[in-house]
Enzyme design. Sequence first.
Site, PDB file in Angstrom:
ATOM      1  N   HIS A 198      10.108 -31.410 -36.971  1.00 52.64           N
ATOM      2  CA  HIS A 198      11.510 -31.690 -36.645  1.00 52.64           C
ATOM      3  C   HIS A 198      12.234 -30.364 -36.420  1.00 52.64           C
ATOM      4  O   HIS A 198      12.301 -29.538 -37.333  1.00 52.64           O
ATOM      5  CB  HIS A 198      12.193 -32.458 -37.783  1.00 52.64           C
ATOM      6  N   LEU A 199      12.783 -30.195 -35.224  1.00 52.23           N
ATOM      7  CA  LEU A 199      13.474 -28.935 -34.895  1.00 52.23           C
ATOM      8  C   LEU A 199      14.982 -29.096 -34.830  1.00 52.23           C
ATOM      9  O   LEU A 199      15.694 -28.105 -34.721  1.00 52.23           O
ATOM     10  CB  LEU A 199      12.968 -28.391 -33.552  1.00 52.23           C
ATOM     11  N   ARG A 200      15.485 -30.358 -34.829  1.00 48.46           N
ATOM     12  CA  ARG A 200      16.938 -30.604 -34.696  1.00 48.46           C
ATOM     13  C   ARG A 200      17.452 -30.004 -33.381  1.00 48.46           C
ATOM     14  O   ARG A 200      16.693 -29.805 -32.451  1.00 48.46           O
ATOM     15  CB  ARG A 200      17.717 -30.081 -35.913  1.00 48.46           C
ATOM     16  N   HIS A 206       3.378 -32.168 -35.959  1.00 46.76           N
ATOM     17  CA  HIS A 206       4.506 -33.064 -36.323  1.00 46.76           C
ATOM     18  C   HIS A 206       5.633 -32.206 -36.885  1.00 46.76           C
ATOM     19  O   HIS A 206       5.547 -31.712 -38.004  1.00 46.76           O
ATOM     20  CB  HIS A 206       4.071 -34.093 -37.370  1.00 46.76           C
ATOM     21  N   ASN A 217      13.831 -37.562 -33.008  1.00 46.35           N
ATOM     22  CA  ASN A 217      14.900 -38.285 -33.735  1.00 46.35           C
ATOM     23  C   ASN A 217      16.186 -37.468 -33.840  1.00 46.35           C
ATOM     24  O   ASN A 217      16.674 -37.190 -34.922  1.00 46.35           O
ATOM     25  CB  ASN A 217      14.414 -38.762 -35.113  1.00 46.35           C
ATOM     26  N   ASP A 265       5.596 -32.042 -40.719  1.00 49.92           N
ATOM     27  CA  ASP A 265       6.789 -32.869 -40.904  1.00 49.92           C
ATOM     28  C   ASP A 265       7.917 -32.038 -41.515  1.00 49.92           C
ATOM     29  O   ASP A 265       8.761 -32.571 -42.237  1.00 49.92           O
ATOM     30  CB  ASP A 265       6.500 -34.107 -41.763  1.00 49.92           C
ATOM     31  N   LYS A 302       6.980 -41.772 -29.904  1.00 52.44           N
ATOM     32  CA  LYS A 302       7.098 -41.966 -31.356  1.00 52.44           C
ATOM     33  C   LYS A 302       7.744 -43.300 -31.682  1.00 52.44           C
ATOM     34  O   LYS A 302       8.814 -43.639 -31.156  1.00 52.44           O
ATOM     35  CB  LYS A 302       7.940 -40.828 -31.947  1.00 52.44           C
ATOM     36  N   HIS A 323       1.889 -38.360 -40.981  1.00 57.67           N
ATOM     37  CA  HIS A 323       2.135 -38.037 -42.401  1.00 57.67           C
ATOM     38  C   HIS A 323       1.597 -39.099 -43.358  1.00 57.67           C
ATOM     39  O   HIS A 323       2.354 -39.719 -44.114  1.00 57.67           O
ATOM     40  CB  HIS A 323       3.623 -37.772 -42.674  1.00 57.67           C
ATOM     41  N   HIS A 341      17.132 -30.260 -43.846  1.00 54.59           N
ATOM     42  CA  HIS A 341      18.449 -30.804 -44.176  1.00 54.59           C
ATOM     43  C   HIS A 341      19.126 -29.734 -45.033  1.00 54.59           C
ATOM     44  O   HIS A 341      18.476 -29.172 -45.929  1.00 54.59           O
ATOM     45  CB  HIS A 341      18.337 -32.088 -44.993  1.00 54.59           C
ATOM     46  N   HIS A 346       5.490 -43.796 -37.344  1.00 54.91           N
ATOM     47  CA  HIS A 346       6.014 -43.698 -38.701  1.00 54.91           C
ATOM     48  C   HIS A 346       5.590 -45.005 -39.356  1.00 54.91           C
ATOM     49  O   HIS A 346       6.221 -46.038 -39.148  1.00 54.91           O
ATOM     50  CB  HIS A 346       7.533 -43.508 -38.725  1.00 54.91           C
TER      51      HIS A 346
HETATM   52  O1  DOR Z   1      11.340 -37.200 -44.810  1.00 57.80           O
HETATM   53  C1  DOR Z   1      11.515 -37.425 -43.621  1.00 57.80           C
HETATM   54  N1  DOR Z   1      12.405 -36.701 -42.896  1.00 57.80           N
HETATM   55  N2  DOR Z   1      10.835 -38.411 -43.034  1.00 57.80           N
HETATM   56  C2  DOR Z   1      11.083 -38.785 -41.784  1.00 57.80           C
HETATM   57  O2  DOR Z   1      10.451 -39.683 -41.331  1.00 57.80           O
HETATM   58  C3  DOR Z   1      12.174 -38.160 -41.010  1.00 57.80           C
HETATM   59  C4  DOR Z   1      12.442 -36.810 -41.478  1.00 57.80           C
HETATM   60  C5  DOR Z   1      13.751 -36.239 -40.934  1.00 57.80           C
HETATM   61  O3  DOR Z   1      13.959 -36.310 -39.718  1.00 57.80           O
HETATM   62  O4  DOR Z   1      14.550 -35.700 -41.716  1.00 57.80           O
HETATM   63 ZN    ZN Z   2       8.734 -36.642 -39.309  1.00 59.80          ZN
END
Ligand code: DOR
Ligand code: ZN
Length: 344
Positions: free
Chosen positions: A15-17, A13, A41, A246, A99, A174, A250, A136
Site C-alpha cells: 500500500h503506497l497511498r 503486496h 484501495n 502488505d 484486486k 496475506h 496509517h 482479500h
Molecule cells: O491491515 C490492513 N490494512 N489490511 C488491509 O486489508 C488493508 C490495509 C490498509 O489499506 O490499510
Molecule cells: Zn493489503
Amino acid sequence: MQELKITRPDDWHLHLRDGDALKAVLPHTVRQFARAIVMPNLKPPVRTVDDARAYRDRIIAAIPEGKKFEPLMTLYLTDNTTPEEIIAAKAAQFVKAVKYYPAGATTNSEFGVTDISRCDRVFEAMQKEGMPLLLHGEVRDQAVDVFDREKVFIEQYLIPLRTKFPELRIVLEHITTADSVQFVLDTPNIAATITPQHLLFNRNEIFKGGIRPHFYCLPILKREQHRQALITAATSGNPKFFLGTDSAPHSRDHKENSCGCAGCFSALHAIELYAEAFASVNALDKLEAFASFYGADFYQLPRNTEQITLTKSTWQIPDQVSFPESELVPLWAGQELKWRYIEN
Ligand code: DOR
Ligand code: ZN
C-alpha cells in the site's frame, strides 16, 4: 555467516497511498525493492485503466532522484467492473492484476464487491486474458468470528470460485492460517503472499501487557500453530509462497485511537524482518527465492539481476519515521534486529 547476498527482492503486496503520504513512504520501499504490486484501495479506488495510469504517473513522479523502481499496478474490482476493462488492462501492460475486496472487509473497501456472483463475466475475461485475481480472503459477515473469517472465505467463496474458473490465476493475499497453506498446496493455479507480521507474531502480540494497536492488521494475527504453518510454508522452497509485505501506513494518531486503523508499516525494514523470521528456523538459505524469485515467476516477469547485501549487525528499529502532519510507527518499533540492509 556474516553477510548474506541475495538478488534484489520485489514486494508483491504493497500500500503506497497517495499525495504527501505516498511521497513519505515510497522512498522506503524503493530503497529495498525493485518492483511492487501496488494496491488500488485509494479513496476513491483505482477502478479503471485510466485511474491506474494516472496513479502510476504520480508514483513515478515521487521516486527519489536517481533511483530505479517499477510500480506494478492493480485495478480494484467492483460490482460494476466490465470484461472490456479487463481486456483494456491486459493491453495496457502496466496493469498486472485485479484486486478483490469484499465490501466493508477492511480499509477503504466500501467500494468492493457486494456479491461475488455478479463478477462471473469479469472472472471469465480474466481467466481468458491470463489476468491474475488477488484476493482479500475474508468474509465480511460480522456474525463470523474475526479469527475465522479467512477459513470461512475459503469454504464459502474460494472453493466454488476455483471450481467455476479452474484456469483463473489467483493469489490468496496475506495468508494467516494453516488452512490457507493447505488449500494453496492442494489447489492448482493458486499462490499466496505472506507478510512479515504473520511470520513473526501470533495473536498474543496484540495484547502483550495491554492493547498494542501497531500489531493490528487485517487479516488479524492468528494462533501460534498457524504462525508455524506459515513459517514452514515460506521456508519450504515451494514457489507457491512468496513475499508480500502488505505494508499499510496509517499515522500514529489513526492507529493509537479508540477505533484504530488496521495495518502494519513495514516498508522501512521489510527485508530485515523477513531475515529475522527465516533465521529463527535456520532457513536463511531459502530467503532469496521467497523474496526475489517466486513472485516474479508467478507474475511471468523476469527475475531481478542486481544483488543486495544483508550484514549481520544488530540495530534497533526506530520508534517512528516521518509522515505528513504526524508520524508512522514501524512494525516492532524499538526491537533489535540481527540483520541489516545497507544501501549500495
Ligand atoms: O491491515 C490492513 N490494512 N489490511 C488491509 O486489508 C488493508 C490495509 C490498509 O489499506 O490499510
Ligand atoms: Zn493489503
